[in-house]
Design a protein around this motif. Structure first.
Motif, PDB file in Angstrom:
ATOM      1  N   ASP A 266     -16.742   8.136   4.141  1.00 59.52           N
ATOM      2  CA  ASP A 266     -18.192   8.169   3.272  1.00 59.52           C
ATOM      3  C   ASP A 266     -18.126   7.069   2.284  1.00 59.52           C
ATOM      4  N   SER A 267     -17.039   6.389   2.088  1.00 56.84           N
ATOM      5  CA  SER A 267     -16.831   5.501   1.099  1.00 56.84           C
ATOM      6  C   SER A 267     -16.482   4.250   1.446  1.00 56.84           C
ATOM      7  N   ASP A 268     -16.445   3.277   0.632  1.00 56.18           N
ATOM      8  CA  ASP A 268     -15.914   1.630   0.914  1.00 56.18           C
ATOM      9  C   ASP A 268     -14.520   1.425   0.782  1.00 56.18           C
ATOM     10  N   THR A 269     -13.702   2.710   0.388  1.00 59.05           N
ATOM     11  CA  THR A 269     -12.366   2.697   0.128  1.00 59.05           C
ATOM     12  C   THR A 269     -11.648   2.435   1.507  1.00 59.05           C
ATOM     13  N   VAL A 270     -10.739   1.297   1.439  1.00 64.26           N
ATOM     14  CA  VAL A 270      -9.609   1.305   2.602  1.00 64.26           C
ATOM     15  C   VAL A 270      -8.514   2.059   2.595  1.00 64.26           C
ATOM     16  N   ALA A 271      -8.131   2.817   3.766  1.00 66.70           N
ATOM     17  CA  ALA A 271      -7.275   3.533   3.707  1.00 66.70           C
ATOM     18  C   ALA A 271      -5.945   2.583   4.319  1.00 66.70           C
ATOM     19  N   THR A 272      -4.844   2.343   3.303  1.00 61.38           N
ATOM     20  CA  THR A 272      -3.964   1.215   3.741  1.00 61.38           C
ATOM     21  C   THR A 272      -2.618   2.330   4.107  1.00 61.38           C
ATOM     22  N   LEU A 273      -2.158   1.895   5.463  1.00 53.23           N
ATOM     23  CA  LEU A 273      -0.963   2.835   5.858  1.00 53.23           C
ATOM     24  C   LEU A 273      -0.006   1.815   5.821  1.00 53.23           C
ATOM     25  N   LEU A 274       1.362   2.442   5.424  1.00 56.07           N
ATOM     26  CA  LEU A 274       2.523   1.722   5.242  1.00 56.07           C
ATOM     27  C   LEU A 274       3.719   2.149   6.115  1.00 56.07           C
ATOM     28  N   PRO A 275       3.850   2.190   7.384  1.00 54.24           N
ATOM     29  CA  PRO A 275       4.713   2.597   8.075  1.00 54.24           C
ATOM     30  C   PRO A 275       6.190   2.546   7.867  1.00 54.24           C
ATOM     31  N   VAL A 276       6.476   1.266   7.409  1.00 53.10           N
ATOM     32  CA  VAL A 276       7.869   1.028   6.932  1.00 53.10           C
ATOM     33  C   VAL A 276       8.496   2.148   5.955  1.00 53.10           C
ATOM     34  N   ALA A 277       7.566   2.595   5.188  1.00 58.86           N
ATOM     35  CA  ALA A 277       8.068   3.537   4.021  1.00 58.86           C
ATOM     36  C   ALA A 277       8.440   5.075   4.993  1.00 58.86           C
ATOM     37  N   GLU A 278       7.683   5.380   5.800  1.00 58.59           N
ATOM     38  CA  GLU A 278       8.177   6.521   6.508  1.00 58.59           C
ATOM     39  C   GLU A 278       9.375   6.336   7.421  1.00 58.59           C
ATOM     40  N   PHE A 279       9.466   5.097   7.854  1.00 56.24           N
ATOM     41  CA  PHE A 279      10.608   4.541   8.583  1.00 56.24           C
ATOM     42  C   PHE A 279      11.992   4.722   7.677  1.00 56.24           C
ATOM     43  N   SER A 280      11.698   4.083   6.465  1.00 55.94           N
ATOM     44  CA  SER A 280      12.965   3.939   5.499  1.00 55.94           C
ATOM     45  C   SER A 280      13.132   5.498   4.815  1.00 55.94           C
ATOM     46  N   THR A 281      12.218   6.356   4.921  1.00 56.49           N
ATOM     47  CA  THR A 281      12.495   7.452   4.137  1.00 56.49           C
ATOM     48  C   THR A 281      12.743   8.887   5.108  1.00 56.49           C
ATOM     49  N   ARG A 282      12.529   8.332   6.278  1.00 58.94           N
ATOM     50  CA  ARG A 282      12.718   9.706   7.454  1.00 58.94           C
ATOM     51  C   ARG A 282      11.803  10.594   7.307  1.00 58.94           C
ATOM     52  N   ALA A 283      10.574  10.248   6.643  1.00 60.19           N
ATOM     53  CA  ALA A 283       9.444  11.147   6.199  1.00 60.19           C
ATOM     54  C   ALA A 283       8.559  10.957   7.656  1.00 60.19           C
ATOM     55  N   PRO A 284       7.908  12.192   8.121  1.00 55.99           N
ATOM     56  CA  PRO A 284       6.726  12.126   9.169  1.00 55.99           C
ATOM     57  C   PRO A 284       5.637  11.007   9.095  1.00 55.99           C
ATOM     58  N   TYR A 285       5.507  10.303  10.147  1.00 61.10           N
ATOM     59  CA  TYR A 285       4.593   9.262  10.281  1.00 61.10           C
ATOM     60  C   TYR A 285       3.068   9.839  10.250  1.00 61.10           C
ATOM     61  N   PRO A 286       2.133   9.412   9.470  1.00 61.08           N
ATOM     62  CA  PRO A 286       0.749   9.847   9.546  1.00 61.08           C
ATOM     63  C   PRO A 286       0.200   9.598  10.659  1.00 61.08           C
ATOM     64  N   ASP A 287      -0.862  10.244  11.338  1.00 61.22           N
ATOM     65  CA  ASP A 287      -1.419   9.779  12.655  1.00 61.22           C
ATOM     66  C   ASP A 287      -2.922   8.999  12.023  1.00 61.22           C
ATOM     67  N   GLY A 340      -6.222  -5.679   6.018  1.00 64.40           N
ATOM     68  CA  GLY A 340      -5.626  -6.376   4.436  1.00 64.40           C
ATOM     69  C   GLY A 340      -6.556  -7.019   3.822  1.00 64.40           C
ATOM     70  N   ALA A 341      -7.369  -7.863   4.416  1.00 65.97           N
ATOM     71  CA  ALA A 341      -8.444  -8.602   3.641  1.00 65.97           C
ATOM     72  C   ALA A 341      -9.534  -7.618   2.928  1.00 65.97           C
ATOM     73  N   ALA A 342      -9.907  -6.609   3.683  1.00 68.43           N
ATOM     74  CA  ALA A 342     -10.748  -5.563   3.305  1.00 68.43           C
ATOM     75  C   ALA A 342     -10.215  -4.839   2.024  1.00 68.43           C
ATOM     76  N   ALA A 343      -8.925  -4.615   2.262  1.00 66.24           N
ATOM     77  CA  ALA A 343      -8.265  -4.053   1.068  1.00 66.24           C
ATOM     78  C   ALA A 343      -8.089  -4.753  -0.227  1.00 66.24           C
ATOM     79  N   LEU A 344      -8.245  -6.044  -0.259  1.00 63.09           N
ATOM     80  CA  LEU A 344      -8.243  -6.911  -1.164  1.00 63.09           C
ATOM     81  C   LEU A 344      -9.649  -7.209  -1.480  1.00 63.09           C
ATOM     82  N   GLN A 345     -10.684  -6.889  -0.832  1.00 60.47           N
ATOM     83  CA  GLN A 345     -12.052  -7.180  -0.998  1.00 60.47           C
ATOM     84  C   GLN A 345     -12.449  -8.645  -1.030  1.00 60.47           C
ATOM     85  N   ARG A 346     -11.637  -9.251   0.250  1.00 58.67           N
ATOM     86  CA  ARG A 346     -11.667 -10.742   0.496  1.00 58.67           C
ATOM     87  C   ARG A 346     -12.540 -10.971   1.840  1.00 58.67           C
ATOM     88  N   ARG A 347     -13.109 -12.120   1.627  1.00 59.08           N
ATOM     89  CA  ARG A 347     -14.114 -12.252   3.010  1.00 59.08           C
ATOM     90  C   ARG A 347     -13.573 -13.669   3.618  1.00 59.08           C
TER      91      ARG A 347
END
Length: 395
Positions: A266-287, A340-347
């Protein structure tokens, strides 16, 4: 500025649905013309205007994609934390306190050393197809070290983020509210002229919701855009805070509940996913699928940092997102470019529509699908930035 034609493109990914079908705006057997640093023409080769450009590059049937837009990176640092990584791989759990190791090394480093490291990492990112990269401070945590970190970052990229709210500085460990006041006061005054964004690590072991809100509001009042490290280590208030403050992005988003997903949708906020962080910390990957099904815009970034994701390689992020996070290759590629462009508010970046900045990567492959199909293989044949070959990325 001379114009450039890239001809015989097997598959052109434009991310412009007006130019081709689907969100990727795909054009087969395509050509594209760059002029004056922007896209002047794109379409099927059969429709290519005569004498379209001064210079011609034969793509030889390879795929051409927009340059990757990496909207989350921590590049101003000294030293590394390879030992910490090895310990995690041996079963030691990750916690936010490891940042202090890099803080000590960064404070001790001279400007020339820090600048050389940023330049090295940006060139490395360019060789894997990244043409725009965001860069945060956050490893200085004093007024002077944060200011110089931002000045160094700003010499290499226009997307600079003040992250004085990374963790509480070690000398303020028992006085966190005093550190928050420093970040919002003297540190922000010194740093705001050198940054476009403000960010905070809203997480256990870093800053709680109230502290994060104070920091972000102070930055917003100084004209900085808002970004938030949110919901990385567990459920928390970060995503809701990001939406409340109209943040451009909520980054990590590893632990979301239905209310978080609904708020993002319901917002204009972009969800940025960073899979290398899960890879490097052995954390569960988000779906990623619940986010996609809810219509949330997703960015995919590398999160290059010395502690939890020491990689600048967006193709690797794409491959992991496809394998572990439920994304299709098309979705992952869109998220690593237009997202990525949307997360930086770039067109002007993240797509190859008419008038877009002429940033592109030529793949050593006939299709963008090979980005995930051939993981770990260097598939970038050439990089173009502002309409010309980018030597720093291909030398």
């Amino acid at each position: 500025m001379a114009s450039l034609l890239i001809d015989h493109v097997g598959v052109l990914v434009t991310n412009d649905p007006e130019l081709g079908p689907g969100p990727l705006g795909l054009i087969e057997d395509a050509a594209i013309v760059f002029a004056d640093g922007v896209v002047a023409w794109a379409g099927p080769r059969a429709a290519l205007p005569e004498a379209a450009a001064d210079e011609r590059v034969d793509a030889g049937g390879r795929a051409l994609i927009p340059g990757f837009v990496d909207s989350h990176a921590h590049l101003v640092f000294a030293g590394d934390r390879a030992g910490e990584f090895a310990a995690r791989m041996a079963g030691v759990p990750y916690h936010a306190g490891g940042i202090e190791t890099t803080v000590a090394a960064t404070r001790a480093a001279g400007d020339a050393e820090l600048d050389a490291n940023v330049a090295r990492l940006i060139a490395e990112a360019g060789r894997s197809g990244t043409t725009t990269i965001e860069c945060k401070s956050g490893y200085g945590l004093t007024v002077e070290d944060e200011r110089r970190s931002l000045q160094i970052a700003g010499a290499h990229t226009e997307e600079v983020t003040f992250l004085g709210g990374h963790v509480v500085a070690p000398e303020y460990r028992d006085r966190p509210e005093e550190y928050v006041a420093l970040v919002c006061g003297e540190m922000l005054s010194a740093c705001a002229p050198h940054a476009r964004w403000i960010d905070v690590f809203c997480e256990r072991g870093a800053f709680d919701a109230d502290q994060s809100r104070v920091i972000l509001q102070a930055g917003r009042d100084r004209g900085l855009g808002v970004r938030v490290h949110a919901n990385q280590l567990g459920p928390g208030p970060g995503v809701q805070l990001a939406v409340e403050l109209g943040a451009a992005s909520a980054d990590h988003c590893s632990h979301l509940d239905a209310a978080d997903i609904a708020a993002l949708a319901d917002s204009d906020t972009v969800a940025t996913l960073l899979p290398v962080a899960e890879f490097s910390t052995r954390a569960p990957y988000p779906d990623a699928r619940p986010l996609l099904e809810a219509g949330v815009r997703i960015a995919l970034a590398a999160d290059c940092n010395p502690g939890t994701a020491y990689s600048t390689n967006i193709p690797f992020s794409i491959a992991v997102a496809v394998r572990e996070m439920g994304m299709t290759v098309d979705q992952a590629l869109w998220s690593a470019t237009a997202g990525g462009a949307a997360a930086l508010q770039r067109r002007d970046i993240g797509h190859l529509g008419i008038g877009a900045r002429a940033d592109a990567a030529l793949l050593e492959a006939p299709s963008h699908l090979h980005l995930a199909y051939r993981p770990g293989v260097p598939l970038i044949a050439a990089v173009f930035k502002d309409g010309t070959r980018w030597p720093s990325a291909i030398d």
